[in-house]
Motif scaffolding. Structure first.
Motif, PDB file in Angstrom:
ATOM      1  N   THR A 255     103.314 -39.226  17.876  1.00  0.00           N
ATOM      2  CA  THR A 255     103.345 -40.438  17.069  1.00  0.00           C
ATOM      3  C   THR A 255     104.130 -41.509  17.799  1.00  0.00           C
ATOM      4  OG1 THR A 255     103.955 -41.406  14.930  1.00  0.00           O
ATOM      5  CG2 THR A 255     105.408 -39.687  15.790  1.00  0.00           C
ATOM      6  N   ARG A 256     103.645 -42.745  17.708  1.00  0.00           N
ATOM      7  CA  ARG A 256     104.335 -43.897  18.276  1.00  0.00           C
ATOM      8  C   ARG A 256     104.626 -44.889  17.162  1.00  0.00           C
ATOM      9  NH1 ARG A 256     105.172 -46.716  23.170  1.00  0.00           N
ATOM     10  NH2 ARG A 256     106.822 -48.169  22.605  1.00  0.00           N
ATOM     11  N   GLN A 257     105.897 -45.103  16.905  1.00  0.00           N
ATOM     12  CA  GLN A 257     106.323 -46.049  15.882  1.00  0.00           C
ATOM     13  C   GLN A 257     106.996 -47.244  16.549  1.00  0.00           C
ATOM     14  OE1 GLN A 257     105.424 -45.468  12.712  1.00  0.00           O
ATOM     15  NE2 GLN A 257     104.522 -43.497  13.318  1.00  0.00           N
ATOM     16  N   LYS A 258     107.400 -48.193  15.743  1.00  0.00           N
ATOM     17  CA  LYS A 258     107.936 -49.432  16.294  1.00  0.00           C
ATOM     18  C   LYS A 258     109.156 -49.191  17.172  1.00  0.00           C
ATOM     19  CE  LYS A 258     109.588 -54.014  14.984  1.00  0.00           C
ATOM     20  NZ  LYS A 258     109.848 -54.963  13.868  1.00  0.00           N
ATOM     21  N   SER A 259     110.035 -48.292  16.779  1.00  0.00           N
ATOM     22  CA  SER A 259     111.280 -48.120  17.524  1.00  0.00           C
ATOM     23  C   SER A 259     111.513 -46.686  17.990  1.00  0.00           C
ATOM     24  CB  SER A 259     112.467 -48.568  16.667  1.00  0.00           C
ATOM     25  OG  SER A 259     112.510 -47.821  15.460  1.00  0.00           O
ATOM     26  N   TYR A 260     110.512 -45.829  17.871  1.00  0.00           N
ATOM     27  CA  TYR A 260     110.684 -44.475  18.367  1.00  0.00           C
ATOM     28  C   TYR A 260     109.321 -43.830  18.585  1.00  0.00           C
ATOM     29  CZ  TYR A 260     109.454 -42.546  13.779  1.00  0.00           C
ATOM     30  OH  TYR A 260     108.785 -42.204  12.640  1.00  0.00           O
ATOM     31  N   TYR A 261     109.328 -42.694  19.272  1.00  0.00           N
ATOM     32  CA  TYR A 261     108.121 -41.899  19.449  1.00  0.00           C
ATOM     33  C   TYR A 261     108.516 -40.423  19.483  1.00  0.00           C
ATOM     34  CZ  TYR A 261     109.659 -41.834  24.358  1.00  0.00           C
ATOM     35  OH  TYR A 261     110.391 -41.692  25.503  1.00  0.00           O
ATOM     36  N   ALA A 262     107.557 -39.556  19.238  1.00  0.00           N
ATOM     37  CA  ALA A 262     107.797 -38.110  19.280  1.00  0.00           C
ATOM     38  C   ALA A 262     106.490 -37.412  19.606  1.00  0.00           C
ATOM     39  CB  ALA A 262     108.346 -37.614  17.945  1.00  0.00           C
ATOM     40  N   GLN A 263     106.590 -36.282  20.247  1.00  0.00           N
ATOM     41  CA  GLN A 263     105.397 -35.522  20.582  1.00  0.00           C
ATOM     42  C   GLN A 263     105.750 -34.054  20.793  1.00  0.00           C
ATOM     43  OE1 GLN A 263     104.312 -36.962  24.748  1.00  0.00           O
ATOM     44  NE2 GLN A 263     104.305 -34.738  24.981  1.00  0.00           N
ATOM     45  N   VAL A 264     104.749 -33.188  20.666  1.00  0.00           N
ATOM     46  CA  VAL A 264     104.879 -31.780  20.991  1.00  0.00           C
ATOM     47  C   VAL A 264     103.515 -31.297  21.460  1.00  0.00           C
ATOM     48  CG1 VAL A 264     104.379 -31.013  18.631  1.00  0.00           C
ATOM     49  CG2 VAL A 264     105.665 -29.516  20.176  1.00  0.00           C
ATOM     50  N   SER A 265     103.501 -30.395  22.436  1.00  0.00           N
ATOM     51  CA  SER A 265     102.238 -29.857  22.934  1.00  0.00           C
ATOM     52  C   SER A 265     102.440 -28.408  23.338  1.00  0.00           C
ATOM     53  CB  SER A 265     101.716 -30.664  24.127  1.00  0.00           C
ATOM     54  OG  SER A 265     102.593 -30.560  25.231  1.00  0.00           O
ATOM     55  N   GLY A 266     101.350 -27.675  23.350  1.00  0.00           N
ATOM     56  CA  GLY A 266     101.372 -26.276  23.764  1.00  0.00           C
ATOM     57  C   GLY A 266     100.145 -25.948  24.596  1.00  0.00           C
ATOM     58  N   ASN A 267     100.355 -25.116  25.606  1.00  0.00           N
ATOM     59  CA  ASN A 267      99.337 -24.749  26.588  1.00  0.00           C
ATOM     60  C   ASN A 267      99.318 -23.242  26.742  1.00  0.00           C
ATOM     61  OD1 ASN A 267      97.624 -26.313  28.162  1.00  0.00           O
ATOM     62  ND2 ASN A 267      99.285 -27.141  29.394  1.00  0.00           N
ATOM     63  N   ILE A 268      98.157 -22.635  26.908  1.00  0.00           N
ATOM     64  CA  ILE A 268      98.116 -21.205  27.209  1.00  0.00           C
ATOM     65  C   ILE A 268      96.878 -20.900  28.039  1.00  0.00           C
ATOM     66  CG2 ILE A 268      96.913 -20.626  25.049  1.00  0.00           C
ATOM     67  CD1 ILE A 268      98.493 -17.947  25.093  1.00  0.00           C
ATOM     68  N   VAL A 269      97.052 -20.019  29.024  1.00  0.00           N
ATOM     69  CA  VAL A 269      95.950 -19.474  29.813  1.00  0.00           C
ATOM     70  C   VAL A 269      96.157 -17.968  29.894  1.00  0.00           C
ATOM     71  CG1 VAL A 269      94.765 -19.411  32.037  1.00  0.00           C
ATOM     72  CG2 VAL A 269      95.689 -21.569  31.184  1.00  0.00           C
ATOM     73  N   ASP A 270      95.109 -17.205  29.599  1.00  0.00           N
ATOM     74  CA  ASP A 270      95.179 -15.745  29.619  1.00  0.00           C
ATOM     75  C   ASP A 270      94.014 -15.229  30.461  1.00  0.00           C
ATOM     76  OD1 ASP A 270      95.199 -13.008  29.139  1.00  0.00           O
ATOM     77  OD2 ASP A 270      95.774 -13.235  27.043  1.00  0.00           O
ATOM     78  N   GLN A 271      94.349 -14.695  31.628  1.00  0.00           N
ATOM     79  CA  GLN A 271      93.314 -14.162  32.524  1.00  0.00           C
ATOM     80  C   GLN A 271      93.403 -12.648  32.599  1.00  0.00           C
ATOM     81  OE1 GLN A 271      92.047 -16.033  36.372  1.00  0.00           O
ATOM     82  NE2 GLN A 271      92.972 -14.226  37.306  1.00  0.00           N
ATOM     83  N   ASP A 272      92.284 -11.994  32.345  1.00  0.00           N
ATOM     84  CA  ASP A 272      92.211 -10.549  32.483  1.00  0.00           C
ATOM     85  C   ASP A 272      91.943 -10.155  33.929  1.00  0.00           C
ATOM     86  OD1 ASP A 272      91.901  -7.812  31.098  1.00  0.00           O
ATOM     87  OD2 ASP A 272      90.057  -7.979  32.303  1.00  0.00           O
ATOM     88  N   HIS A 273      91.151 -10.955  34.615  1.00  0.00           N
ATOM     89  CA  HIS A 273      90.805 -10.701  36.015  1.00  0.00           C
ATOM     90  C   HIS A 273      90.015 -11.891  36.532  1.00  0.00           C
ATOM     91  CE1 HIS A 273      87.215  -9.378  33.757  1.00  0.00           C
ATOM     92  NE2 HIS A 273      86.553  -9.926  34.764  1.00  0.00           N
ATOM     93  N   PHE A 274      89.785 -11.950  37.822  1.00  0.00           N
ATOM     94  CA  PHE A 274      88.737 -12.816  38.345  1.00  0.00           C
ATOM     95  C   PHE A 274      87.756 -11.950  39.125  1.00  0.00           C
ATOM     96  CE2 PHE A 274      91.834 -13.250  41.949  1.00  0.00           C
ATOM     97  CZ  PHE A 274      91.015 -12.915  43.014  1.00  0.00           C
TER      98      PHE A 274
END
Length: 800
Positions: A255-274
């Motif tokens: 979120t971006r507000q007039k006098s502040y901002y905040a964010q959160v994110s999450g990432n995942i990769v799960d490899q069994d094999h190639f």
């Protein structure tokens, strides 16, 4: 004078200068919302998605406030939604390629750059590059490599300089592993990044110590709207659609507000094999040592899925920022990434450094590869002509290796955990002394702590656990830097810089040999703008890298003699380049570079493959040189052709290397036989993007590279003895060929054909399907460690 006293004096001098200049009522310096591209007198070469605007970033929306950037030209500063965008209106009318709203860049986390290269979030999506080593391989002058062996790490070379010589940062905060800094770049995921900055050769002294050959900075996102959401998910299968190789997911909210901002994110990769290429040939009776290996129970790789190639990585990123006005910004940032990985064995049995703890094959895996960072970043305008930036950080690194006695990876006999941490920060101040001049200064501090204590397990006659003695090491690094930009004319900018760096070992596991070293660094650049779009430049940068604790004190499991006083290394980089838009629809940039290298820290193999003192540490002088070319051409509406090419030569004078006193003639001979590994002489990327319909974009691409040199580590190595213990002979059954010196093989040439088809259901919702290594090429970047064959992928992305 102590370092603390020196820091205090430098800080007082900077504050006095800033306070005086604040009274001059000059136009304000850039606030946190001005991108590094806009503030630089020489913007980087940007590898974009073919759907992004050619040769430029999205421009911020106009506001009533103009600020004076470091280039001496007026730049717009705004807090509107368009600020700091990493993508903009494309030639086909999209606001950010085919992916909907523009990506906001966390400008406070960018590093100062003169030239260099940048790869955008949209480009990483289009070319399906989900880890850092894959993403930077798109750039000119940059290539990724596989370390091979039990560590299973991916390295990155920038114009021939590796992970020791090219610092990694996240949002400008250094990611440094206190023990050895042997970063595995494949652990760093890319979907949550706005861009990846890569400085090449010239690394501003303002960015802190190191930077001998380049620098890499991962820049996170920053919200641009009141509510901002994104979600992704994808999967990778083998080329026959017969098995699922891996899956991934990503979620973001901000979120971006007039006098502040905040964010959160999450990432995942799960490899069994190639999966391996169908052209891969498993070891057979014609493979040297194969019969003896079967008798010893060594598990040779079969065709199909790559054994022990599993991994799991996830990362969360969160930030909260305050923006009380258009120029000031204060941000708290937290990143936590955790991973675990297997370690594939050599397909031809690795003998050189393939054994551990007596006669045991290196059956290793990594149940823990975790790092976190908590940081404070701020930028504040002082008066009308100056600014101050501050940073404070606390980083952790937990790493654990498990050693097993058998190919079933059960009943491990040792766990080797690291529990490391670092803390530090920097203060940077800048001011416009006169309307034609910008002076900046910075003080950097970092203290690193390494802790390890191996855990041993016994199963006979009863199960028991014991601990090795704890080992502790720590060091402290300071950097004091000044940089001045003189805007000689409206077309000519001259940048000069210098820094004084110090490094002191504070504790060396109770030892008394604790080096305390220092170095001066210097650099200069001239940039001439001969037209609105055309620039020519020349620069030189001389930087020092201090040895790691590993290079000073490690004995490599008894294979190497510690050398605490090994000399620091230095590289002096030179570059001449030009960039311009030609005929309005072609953007071209090129550079010629040369690096003179002094006291490069190296190691060589000597004597028996895994015998006592079989690894030699030394310093050597040499040089790198080469050429880069990038071009992007909008052939017509909806059709773009582009790519880049790199030529690189590397040389170290191993015949004149400096070894430790008392070194033997065979050791000198082994060093003389050593060769540089890991980089191709020629490397290129070619792509074509065709917007077939308003919703469908097709992007074929080809990644090309010639052979690279690799150390032979199998039974064919001339380091493998014909007699002696198993860990030296590897049960190879050799009767001849031993020289006690290393030998090498050329491998890794490839032409990887890749393809992506992206369909936009709405402005913000797209699906992409495609293939990597479409022709199923069989190639390796390290002896005995083949890369993936043909893989198919499907990704879905939604932005709101």
């Amino acid at each position: 004078m102590s370092r603390i006293a020196l820091a205090a004096v430098a800080a007082v001098c900077l504050v006095v200068v800033e306070s005086h200049q604040a009274e001059a009522q000059q136009p304000p310096t850039p606030g946190g919302n001005v991108t590094a591209d806009e503030a630089s007198v020489l913007p980087p070469v940007v590898v974009q998605s073919p759907t992004e605007p050619l040769g430029q970033r999205a421009k911020p929306k106009a506001s009533s406030q103009n600020v004076k950037a470091a280039s001496g030209t007026a730049k717009e500063n705004t807090i509107d939604a368009g600020e700091g965008s990493a993508a903009g209106a494309s030639p086909t009318g999209s606001t950010s390629g085919s992916g909907g709203p523009a990506i906001g860049v966390f400008t406070l986390g960018q590093i100062d750059m003169i030239g260099g290269s940048t790869v955008t979030n949209e480009a990483m999506w289009t070319f399906n590059k989900n880890s850092l080593d894959q993403a930077v391989n798109l750039l000119p002058g940059v290539s990724s490599s596989n370390s091979g062996g039990s560590r299973n790490e991916k390295d990155i070379f920038v114009r021939g300089f590796n992970r020791y010589q090219v610092p990694l940062s996240i949002d400008g905060v250094r990611v440094y592993l206190p023990a050895d800094n042997r970063l595995d770049f494949s652990r760093f995921l890319t979907p949550d990044l706005a861009e990846v900055q890569v400085a090449k050769g010239y690394v501003s002294v303002l960015n802190g110590p190191g930077g001998e050959g380049g620098a890499i900075n991962l820049v996170s996102r920053k919200p641009t709207k009141e509510i901002e959401l994104e979600g992704r998910t994808g999967l990778v299968t083998d080329g026959d659609l017969s098995s699922l190789n891996s899956w991934n997911a990503y979620a973001y909210a901000g979120t971006r507000q007039k006098s502040y901002y905040a964010q959160v994110s999450g990432n995942i990769v799960d490899q069994d094999h190639f999966n391996l290429s169908h052209d891969f040939t498993p070891a057979n009776s014609s493979t040297l040592g194969y019969n003896q290996g079967v008798a010893a129970g060594f598990p040779y790789q079969r065709s199909g899925d790559r054994d022990n190639s599993d991994f799991r990585d996830w990362r969360i990123n969160a930030k909260v920022g305050i923006t009380p006005n258009a120029t000031d910004e204060y941000s708290i940032n937290y990143t936590n990434q955790q991973g675990e990985k297997g370690a594939p064995l050599s397909t031809e049995r690795q003998i050189v450094q393939g054994y551990f703890n007596g006669n045991t094959v290196r059956y290793w895996d990594w149940p823990q590869w975790d790092t976190s960072s908590l940081s404070w970043l701020s930028k504040t305008k002082l008066g009308d002509a100056s600014y101050i930036k501050t940073n404070a950080f606390y980083n952790t690194f937990q790493n654990s290796i498990s050693f097993y006695p058998n190919a079933t990876y059960t009943n491990q006999f040792t766990d080797s955990p690291y529990d490391d941490y670092s803390y530090g920060g920097f203060v940077e101040m800048g001011t416009d002394l006169i309307p034609m001049n910008t002076l900046k200064g910075a003080i950097h501090f970092r203290r690193d702590f390494h802790n390890e204590q191996s855990i041993n397990y016994k199963y006979v006659p009863t199960y028991s656990v014991s601990l090795d003695p704890a080992k502790r090491q720590s060091e402290e690094t300071w950097s004091f830097a000044l940089e001045n930009t003189f805007h000689a004319t409206r077309s000519l900018d001259i940048v000069t810089g210098a820094s004084y760096d110090t490094n002191q070992v504070l504790y060396a596991n109770g030892g008394t040999d604790k080096p305390d070293v220092d170095a001066w660094n210097w650099q200069a650049a001239a940039i001439y703008s001969y037209s609105d779009s055309g620039k020519v430049h020349a620069d030189v940068s001389s930087r020092t890298r201090f040895p790691t604790l590993f290079e000073r004190y490690s004995t490599r499991f008894g294979s190497k003699t510690a050398n605490p006083d090994i000399a620091p290394e230095r590289a002096t980089n030179y570059e001449i380049g030009i960039s311009d838009n030609v005929l309005r629809n072609v953007h071209v940039s090129s550079a010629i570079f040369y690096a003179n290298i002094d006291d490069s820290i190296q190691s060589a193999f000597s004597g028996g493959a895994n015998s006592k003192n079989s690894i030699i540490g030394f310093n050597a002088d040499g040089y790198n040189y080469g050429f880069e070319l990038s071009a992007d051409w909008d052939v017509m509406s909806g059709l773009r052709l582009g790519g880049n090419y790199t030529y690189l030569e590397r040389h170290l004078d191993f015949n004149s290397a400096t070894l430790a006193p008392g070194s033997t003639t065979p050791e000198y001979n082994s060093v003389a036989a050593t060769q540089l590994e890991g980089t191709p002489r020629h490397k290129a990327l070619i792509y074509l993007a065709w917007k077939a319909t308003d919703r469908l974009t097709l992007t074929p691409s080809v990644e090309l590279a010639t052979d690279r040199t690799a150390l032979v580590t199998s039974c064919a190595s001339t380091l493998v003895n014909t007699t002696g213990a198993v860990n030296a002979t590897g049960n190879c059954g050799k009767t001849s060929g031993y020289t006690g010196k290393p030998n090498y093989v050329d491998l890794g040439a490839y032409a990887l054909v890749n393809f992506q088809a992206e369909y936009a259901f709405t402005e913000g919702t797209t699906i992409a399907i495609g293939a990597m290594n479409l022709l199923d090429e069989n190639y390796s970047l390290a002896d005995g460690f083949p890369e993936p064959g043909r893989q198919l992928f499907a990704n879905v992305r939604a932005r709101f």
